[in-house]
Write an enzyme that holds these catalytic residues in place. Structure first.
Site, PDB file in Angstrom:
ATOM      1  N   GLY A 144      70.012  42.875  19.018  1.00 47.88           N
ATOM      2  CA  GLY A 144      71.015  44.182  19.068  1.00 47.88           C
ATOM      3  C   GLY A 144      70.887  44.991  18.063  1.00 47.88           C
ATOM      4  N   ASP A 145      70.447  44.830  16.899  1.00 41.42           N
ATOM      5  CA  ASP A 145      70.273  45.781  15.713  1.00 41.42           C
ATOM      6  C   ASP A 145      68.917  46.133  15.384  1.00 41.42           C
ATOM      7  OD1 ASP A 145      69.437  43.304  14.790  1.00 41.42           O
ATOM      8  OD2 ASP A 145      70.473  43.107  12.987  1.00 41.42           O
ATOM      9  N   ASN A 204      66.551  35.022  20.851  1.00 36.50           N
ATOM     10  CA  ASN A 204      65.017  34.730  20.429  1.00 36.50           C
ATOM     11  C   ASN A 204      64.872  33.434  19.938  1.00 36.50           C
ATOM     12  OD1 ASN A 204      62.253  35.539  21.164  1.00 36.50           O
ATOM     13  ND2 ASN A 204      62.156  36.228  18.987  1.00 36.50           N
ATOM     14  N   ARG A 205      65.898  32.555  19.837  1.00 36.35           N
ATOM     15  CA  ARG A 205      66.075  31.129  19.597  1.00 36.35           C
ATOM     16  C   ARG A 205      66.726  30.401  20.749  1.00 36.35           C
ATOM     17  NH1 ARG A 205      64.127  34.007  16.551  1.00 36.35           N
ATOM     18  NH2 ARG A 205      64.159  34.124  14.092  1.00 36.35           N
ATOM     19  N   HIS A 247      60.737  44.325  18.690  1.00 36.18           N
ATOM     20  CA  HIS A 247      61.663  43.866  17.403  1.00 36.18           C
ATOM     21  C   HIS A 247      61.434  45.008  16.411  1.00 36.18           C
ATOM     22  CE1 HIS A 247      63.029  40.068  19.165  1.00 36.18           C
ATOM     23  NE2 HIS A 247      62.214  40.117  19.850  1.00 36.18           N
ATOM     24  N   GLU A 329      56.342  43.850  16.216  1.00 34.93           N
ATOM     25  CA  GLU A 329      57.396  44.547  15.354  1.00 34.93           C
ATOM     26  C   GLU A 329      57.155  45.861  15.005  1.00 34.93           C
ATOM     27  OE1 GLU A 329      59.767  42.683  14.193  1.00 34.93           O
ATOM     28  OE2 GLU A 329      59.231  40.677  14.619  1.00 34.93           O
TER      29      GLU A 329
HETATM   30 ZN   LIG Z   1      64.050  40.942  16.114  1.00 31.24          ZN
END
Ligand SMILES: [Zn+2]
Length: 509
Positions: A144-145, A204-205, A247, A329
Site C-alpha cells: 500500500g505504501d 506478497n508473502r 513495487h 521495482e
Molecule cells: Zn513492494
C-alpha cells in the site's frame, strides 16, 4: 485397384519424447525464511517517503477538460500529476471508459479486506471475448505504501488509447492481445499508507509457496487474505502469459525463484531461468535507466539471489498460473513525490510496452489441433482445438494450450525440442529455433486422434519406425480399418510417406 480400406491414412515424421516428472518438490527448504522483513531489499529499508496527496476535482477527471500538457505524445498527463484517492481512481477509470470504451472494459477482480473494489482495465479491440490471443497483465500497489504504479498504469492506459493507431507497439497490444491493468490490488493499504493490507498481512508473502508445498499444494488454504484469494482466482481463470507486479524500493526487474532452499542470498534458478532472465532483460533494457544499474548487473536479479522470501506472488503465479511473472521495482524510494511521476512514466513506458509484447510474441507460439487426415492430405470434418500440454525438452515446466488450442511459450533465443501431448492423441515433437531479433517463432501441432471415429467407421492408429539418416523417426498412421491386407497397407504407407515429405519411404510394419 479397389481398396478394401476406407479412406484415411497419414504419415508424419516426428521424434517422441517423454515428460519428466516435476522436480519442484526437490526444492523444498527445511525452514521458512523470515516473513517479517520490511521492504523489497536494501533500499526497501528506507522509510517510506510519503508525500502529501492533493485531490483532483472529480468532475474535471470525468470530462475532456483534463488539462493538456505540451507533450504531443500523451494528452491526459494530468493522471501523472497527483496520487488519486481510491474513489478518484475509480472515477477516473470510469471517465477513461467514456473516452476509450471501444478498447477497454472495467471490472473488479475482488474486494479488499475493508470492502474496496480491486479495479481492473482490460485493453483490447475485443474486450471480454475468449480468443486465441495472449493475455498479459500489470499489477500495481500490492504494497500500500508503494503507489507509483497506480498512476503509471493509468498513464499507460491513456497512452495506448491515444496511440493505438499511430504506434506499432500500441496497435499490436490492442489488436493482437488482451492487456490487463490493475492499478491497486491493495487499496486499503494505500488508504491507510500501510505496506500490509487491513489484515496486517504482507500480500506478497501470502501466496501458497511452490518451494514449500510442491506443485500440487498451490490451491488456497483458507488462510489467505481476500486480496490474495482474488488474485489467485483471477490468475488461474484468465491464464496470463506474463505479468509484472510493480513495487518500489529499488530499480530492478526481479524474477523467480524468490524462494530458496537456503535462507541466505543464493541464486535460486527456476526451470525457466533462461526465459525469465531474457524477459527481465527485455524490461530492463527498454527502461531508460534500469539496465544501467550499478547495484544489479543489467538491471535484473534473481529473487533469492537478492534476498529469499516465501509466499510471494511471482513464484506461485509461475507454477500455478503458468504465468511468467516479474516483480518490477520502479523507484529507489517508496512513495516517490508526485513531481517524480512524469519522469517515472517516461522511464518505464518503453519497458511497459516491450515486456508484454516480448512475452507473448518473441518466444514460441502456435496452436494444437486434433485431426484425422486423408491420404491425399485432405482433412476430414474432424478438426478439434486441443488444450494439449506443451513440453520443452530440458525445461521441467509444462504449459497447457488454451481451450481454443492456442499456446504461447515464452523462451529465450535458442533451439529447442518441443512436443505437444494430449491423452487420446499421438504426441508430436518438433525442433524450433527462437531467433534473437524478437520476432519469435510459430509452430502449429496437428495430433492424430487415436480414439476418435469419423462418420465412416472405426479409426485406428499405428506407429511404425523408419530410419532417416542417423535418426530414428516415428511414422504415425491413422486410418479407418474396415479390412484389407498387407499389400494395401504397404501401398498406402509408401504414398503417405512421400506425401509427408520423408526422404526415405517408411518401412511398413
Ligand atoms: Zn513492494
Amino acid at each position: 485397384m479397389l481398396f478394401a480400406w476406407l479412406g484415411t491414412i497419414i504419415l508424419l515424421c516426428c521424434e517422441c519424447q517423454s515428460i519428466s516428472k516435476s522436480s519442484y518438490d526437490q526444492h523444498r527448504p527445511s525452514a521458512r525464511p523470515d516473513l517479517q522483513r520490511y521492504g523489497e531489499g536494501r533500499a526497501g529499508a528506507v522509510l517510506a517517503q510519503a508525500s502529501g496527496r492533493r485531490s483532483l476535482h472529480q468532475n474535471a477527471l470525468q470530462s475532456e477538460d483534463v488539462p493538456k500538457t505540451v507533450s504531443s505524445d500523451f494528452t491526459h498527463q494530468a493522471v501523472l500529476t497527483s496520487y488519486l484517492t481510491n474513489k478518484e481512481l475509480e472515477t477516473y477509470m470510469q471517465g477513461y471508459l467514456r473516452r476509450c470504451g471501444h478498447m477497454a472494459r472495467m471490472f473488479s477482480i475482488g474486494q479488499s479486506k475493508e470492502g474496496r473494489s480491486m479495479w481492473a482495465l482490460e485493453l483490447s479491440n475485443n474486450v471480454g471475448a475468449v480468443e486465441a490471443k495472449p493475455n498479459a497483465r500489470f499489477v500495481g500497489n500490492m504494497h500500500g505504501d508503494e503507489p507509483a504504479s497506480r498512476q503509471l498504469l493509468l498513464g499507460l492506459a491513456e497512452w495506448l488509447c491515444q496511440h493505438r493507431t499511430s504506434d506499432n507497439r500500441a496497435a499490436r497490444i490492442v489488436n493482437d492481445m488482451h492487456l490487463y491493468l490493475v492499478p491497486s490490488v491493495n487499496p486499503d493499504g494505500f488508504e491507510h499508507k500501510l505496506r500490509h493490507n487491513l489484515g496486517d498481512v504482507d500480500l506478497n508473502r501470502d501466496f501458497p509457496d511452490p518451494l514449500l508445498l510442491g506443485s500440487t499444494g498451490l490451491h488456497p488454504t483458507g488462510d489467505e487474505q481476500p486480496e490474495t484469494l482474488a488474485l489467485m482466482k483471477w490468475t488461474t481463470e484468465t491464464r496470463f502469459v506474463a505479468s509484472a507486479s510493480m513495487h518500489e524500493g529499488a530499480i530492478v526487474a526481479n524474477y523467480p525463484w524468490d524462494g530458496s532452499t537456503s535462507p541466505n542470498t543464493t541464486y535460486s534458478a527456476s526451470p525457466d531461468d533462461a526465459a525469465f532472465r531474457h524477459l527481465a532483460s527485455v524490461y530492463a533494457n527498454a527502461h531508460l535507466d534500469m539496465h544501467k544499474s550499478q547495484e544489479f548487473p543489467g538491471g535484473i536479479t534473481n529473487g533469492a539471489h537478492w534476498y529469499p522470501l516465501s509466499g510471494g506472488m511471482q513464484d506461485w503465479a509461475y507454477v500455478s498460473g503458468q504465468c511468467m511473472e516479474l516483480t518490477v521495482e520502479l523507484s529507489q524510494h517508496k512513495w516517490p513525490s508526485e513531481e517524480q511521476l512524469p519522469a517515472l512514466f517516461k522511464a518505464n513506458l518503453p519497458a511497459m510496452l516491450a515486456f508484454p509484447l516480448a512475452a507473448a510474441f518473441s518466444g514460441l507460439r502456435g496452436s494444437v489441433h486434433g485431426r484425422l487426415v486423408t491420404l491425399g492430405g485432405n482433412t476430414t470434418d474432424f478438426d478439434k482445438p486441443l488444450p494439449a500440454t506443451i513440453n520443452v525438452e530440458g525445461i521441467d515446466h509444462a504449459i497447457q494450450a488454451g481451450v481454443l488450442g492456442n499456446y504461447y511459450r515464452p523462451l529465450a533465443p535458442g533451439t529447442y525440442n518441443v512436443s505437444a501431448v494430449m491423452k487420446g492423441y499421438s504426441a508430436m515433437s518438433t525442433q524450433v529455433t527462437v531467433p534473437s531479433d524478437g520476432a519469435g517463432v510459430s509452430h502449429d501441432f496437428i495430433l492424430l486422434c487415436t480414439t476418435c471415429q469419423d462418420k465412416d467407421g472405426q479409426a485406428e492408429t499405428k506407429d511404425a519406425y523408419i530410419e532417416e539418416g542417423s535418426h530414428m523417426r516415428t511414422a504415425i498412421y491413422a486410418f479407418v480399418a474396415v479390412g484389407g491386407g498387407k499389400t494395401v497397407r504397404r501401398q498406402m504407407c509408401v504414398q503417405a510417406s512421400v506425401a509427408a515429405g520423408c526422404s526415405i519411404p517408411c518401412k511398413w510394419w
